[in-house]
Motif scaffolding. Structure first.
Motif, PDB file in Angstrom:
ATOM      1  N   TYR A 196     -29.401  83.900  44.304  1.00  0.00           N
ATOM      2  CA  TYR A 196     -29.009  85.296  44.554  1.00  0.00           C
ATOM      3  C   TYR A 196     -29.212  86.157  43.307  1.00  0.00           C
ATOM      4  CZ  TYR A 196     -26.585  83.143  48.527  1.00  0.00           C
ATOM      5  OH  TYR A 196     -26.287  82.424  49.656  1.00  0.00           O
ATOM      6  N   SER A 220     -19.213  80.055  53.742  1.00  0.00           N
ATOM      7  CA  SER A 220     -19.882  81.322  53.420  1.00  0.00           C
ATOM      8  C   SER A 220     -18.948  82.509  53.672  1.00  0.00           C
ATOM      9  CB  SER A 220     -21.191  81.465  54.191  1.00  0.00           C
ATOM     10  OG  SER A 220     -20.955  81.381  55.563  1.00  0.00           O
ATOM     11  N   LYS A 240     -21.958  85.706  44.045  1.00  0.00           N
ATOM     12  CA  LYS A 240     -22.853  84.595  44.364  1.00  0.00           C
ATOM     13  C   LYS A 240     -24.055  84.547  43.415  1.00  0.00           C
ATOM     14  CE  LYS A 240     -23.065  85.761  48.824  1.00  0.00           C
ATOM     15  NZ  LYS A 240     -23.371  85.717  50.269  1.00  0.00           N
ATOM     16  N   VAL A 288     -16.534  82.578  50.692  1.00  0.00           N
ATOM     17  CA  VAL A 288     -17.210  82.999  49.464  1.00  0.00           C
ATOM     18  C   VAL A 288     -17.534  84.502  49.506  1.00  0.00           C
ATOM     19  CG1 VAL A 288     -19.450  82.795  48.281  1.00  0.00           C
ATOM     20  CG2 VAL A 288     -18.092  80.744  48.760  1.00  0.00           C
ATOM     21  N   ARG A 325     -27.041  79.009  45.901  1.00  0.00           N
ATOM     22  CA  ARG A 325     -26.540  78.188  47.003  1.00  0.00           C
ATOM     23  C   ARG A 325     -27.264  76.849  46.950  1.00  0.00           C
ATOM     24  NH1 ARG A 325     -27.479  80.236  53.031  1.00  0.00           N
ATOM     25  NH2 ARG A 325     -29.481  79.190  52.734  1.00  0.00           N
ATOM     26  N   TYR A 332     -21.592  76.587  46.740  1.00  0.00           N
ATOM     27  CA  TYR A 332     -22.027  77.781  46.019  1.00  0.00           C
ATOM     28  C   TYR A 332     -21.677  77.700  44.537  1.00  0.00           C
ATOM     29  CZ  TYR A 332     -22.692  79.983  50.575  1.00  0.00           C
ATOM     30  OH  TYR A 332     -23.128  80.282  51.833  1.00  0.00           O
ATOM     31  N   HIS A 368     -17.074  87.577  46.784  1.00  0.00           N
ATOM     32  CA  HIS A 368     -18.291  88.297  46.398  1.00  0.00           C
ATOM     33  C   HIS A 368     -18.114  89.806  46.613  1.00  0.00           C
ATOM     34  CE1 HIS A 368     -22.683  88.673  45.869  1.00  0.00           C
ATOM     35  NE2 HIS A 368     -22.628  89.582  46.838  1.00  0.00           N
TER      36      HIS A 368
END
Lengths: 144, 485
Positions: B219, B459, B473, B462, B476, B390, B466
């Motif tokens: 990311y 996800s 992030k 997370v 991954r 992550y 984020h």
């Protein structure tokens, strides 16, 4: 009628059970059986090795916490997977309660013992020992 | 109070921030604050709200009793709970740390491409499974003496590296340099010593694992570069804790604290919250013993890392250095720390309890290793078995919002017994194999307990951190091989 038994209740992270007994001694034995039922299920364990247990605690709940914690300790350090639990006496004293008993089982052999779940510890969360119309009940949550 | 009535108390403050006001429960000294998306709030158990409120009643609590987005019903503190207590007037509670002291995660980078590893993943997992003892009743290959054990309690990962289990840069890439210097092994009982000795260098069981992963998405390329992570390469994740030593330390001190709470007249809504004033003898004894437990866990993960490197060296016929097997970072998930935080404009020392939460310090923080200081601390969030993990970086709002803390994983939604009724280990193994994930476990039922379906979506969890700019992030990773205890 023998009302001694235990049952498991749902809990999102941990194992939770209620043990019932006609006497305090039975109830403690059932709680130990329930806890080891989390560790290993449906195992036939011979009483090959035995350890004596004697504990003193200020209250009944603390006594149960200490008793179950002691069994977890012995399981790991003496390397015995327990199948039989005998609580000979739970007596009230001036300063609290005294438990005398023993537990027996087999030496841990990871080849033949199919362990289900590691029980890390006994929690104080909602820990209760209660007098009921017929006997006693013990509510326990163990951390897994 | 019904479930609905309890939930009606909760007030939305902002996107992903909800408050539990002080009139939710008698005795609350501060409000509760839950960091969740609307969807996660809808699924949140009311008991998690109650536990968050219970923590808010403890003396000396600062700002809010917090719950991270993966929060779920635990005992005492919710799992995913974060609370800071004034170092003078506050308390320390073993229930705010948990039994598995410094259960944590580390990630090791490599220069190995996924194409080099995937074709041989089954053999590699078998070798790792042999090298690193795991499962209930497993014993270590290591025979430490009493004084070595005390050194591990005192110096953690530093002891391990100095004893030949790793390299200097491993320590630099551990939270707190791999040990809390407040530890005192004399505050650790004989029983905890006895449990800790044979288990030193074991993975354990339950949700603990060792995973071979593929870096599948970047990311933030610049930050990933700083962490040494490149797309298409292999990473290795180790998730384990302080084993029986930590479990016994917590068991022993819960007992001490249960009496201390009465001695100091602290009213407890739940006995598992037993605590003592931070500056009392009981409070400090626990802190020193807990630090020893945390250090044991860091040493444990360090020894396991050494065996992972050895296994890779033998398997690929190359040395660890040429494969670039560097530790990226190591985080504690269950720990209490004496840290400095700004509260109402004043910096002061507080005991931050993170129970199922990760420290997430932002760029510029002095406790972030020098090599990462400009980008922020790596925050490692393991996924459930078969789902992505992550790497985030601590971000600019972490200190203001969460005492520099983030979530620690996906968070359970289903008990182990129910999981075993719903899922079959053998079928799961096949399903994961179809997704290209090799799983190896001591017992098939272990897989059922940890089925991806018993966890929240990692996800979703997370993304809350984020979007709040608490932790952003960076990378991954997807599992290709998993070893479970």
């Amino acid at each position: 009628m023998n009302t001694s038994h235990f049952e498991y209740l749902p809990h999102p992270a941990d194992a939770r059970f209620i043990a019932h007994g006609t006497t305090l001694e039975d109830t403690f034995e059932q709680a130990a059986q329930a806890m080891f039922g989390v560790i290993i299920q449906n195992a036939t364990l011979e009483p090959e090795r035995q350890v004596d247990i004697e504990l003193e605690s200020e209250g009944l709940e603390n006594l149960l916490y200490d008793y179950l914690s002691e069994l977890l300790y012995l399981f790991e350090v003496e390397e015995i997977v327990f199948g039989q639990f005998k609580v000979d006496s739970v007596e009230q004293t001036n300063s609290g309660y005294v438990l005398k008993g023993s537990a027996s089982g087999e030496s841990i052999d990871t080849e033949c013992h199919n362990f289900e779940t590691e029980v890390k510890a006994v929690t104080y969360h909602q820990l209760k020992v209660e007098k009921e119309s017929e006997g006693y009940s013990a509510h326990v949550i163990v951390d897994t | 109070m019904t479930q609905q009535q309890a939930k009606d108390f909760v007030r939305k403050v902002d996107d992903n921030i909800y408050d539990v006001p002080m009139d939710f429960q008698e005795g609350m000294r501060v409000p509760g604050r839950i960091f969740v998306s609307q969807k996660l709030m809808n699924d949140l158990e009311v008991d998690t709200l109650r536990q968050t409120a219970n923590v808010a009643t403890l003396p000396g609590i600062q700002k809010y009793s917090m719950a991270m987005p993966d929060a779920h019903f635990g005992y005492g503190f919710p799992i995913g709970g974060v609370a800071a207590f004034d170092a003078q007037d506050g308390v320390i509670s073993p229930g705010g740390v948990g039994f598995d002291i410094n259960c944590g995660v580390r990630i090791i980078r490599t220069d190995l491409e996924v194409g080099e590893v995937r074709p041989r993943i089954k053999e590699l997992m078998n070798e790792l499974f042999k090298a690193i003892p795991s499962g209930v009743g497993s014993k270590s290959r290591l025979r430490v003496s009493g004084s070595e054990l005390d050194d591990a309690f005192t110096y953690g990962a530093r002891w391990a590296v100095e004893s030949g289990y790793g390299v200097e840069s491993d320590i630099e890439h551990c939270e707190d340099g791999g040990f809390i210097d407040a530890a005192d092994p004399e505050k650790v009982s004989e029983k905890a010593h006895k449990r800790g000795k044979p288990q030193f260098g074991t993975l354990g069981s339950g949700n603990h694992f060792l995973e071979i992963q593929e870096v599948d998405k970047i990311y933030e390329p610049e930050i990933a570069k700083a962490y040494g992570i490149r797309e298409g390469t292999i990473t290795i994740m180790v998730h384990c804790g302080s084993r029986g030593a930590g479990h016994q330390i917590c068991t022993d001190y819960l007992r001490v604290m249960e009496q201390a709470s009465r001695k100091y007249g602290i009213t407890l809504p739940d006995k598992q919250l037993a605590c003592a004033p931070a500056n009392s003898r009981e409070g400090q004894d626990y802190f020193k013993a807990m630090a020893a437990g945390a250090n044991y866990a860091w040493a444990n993960r360090q020894v396991i890392t050494h065996w992972v490197r050895e296994t890779f060296e033998k398997f690929f016929g190359r040395d660890a250095e040429s494969m670039g097997m560097d530790l990226v970072y190591d985080v504690a998930h269950n720990v209490a720390k004496l840290e400095e935080h700004e509260i109402d404009g004043i910096k002061k020392p507080v005991y931050v309890h993170r129970k199922g939460a990760t420290r997430a310090f932002p760029p510029g923080h002095m406790d972030v290793p020098a090599t990462y200081r400009s980008v922020g601390q790596p925050v490692l969030i393991p996924g459930s078995m078969g789902t992505p993990s992550y790497i985030l970086h601590g971000a600019e709002r972490a200190m203001e919002l969460t005492f520099g803390s983030a979530c620690h994983g996906a968070g359970r939604v289903m008990g182990r017994a129910e999981a075993k009724r719903k899922f079959r280990g053998e079928i799961l193994e096949k399903q994961l194999a179809d997704q290209g994930i090799t799983v190896i476990a001591t017992h098939p039922s272990m897989l059922a307990e940890e089925a991806p379906g018993v966890y929240k979506s990692s996800s979703e969890v997370v993304n809350v951190m984020h979007d709040l700019h608490v932790a952003r992030k960076v990378v991954r990773v997807k599992p290709i091989g998993v070893a479970k205890g």
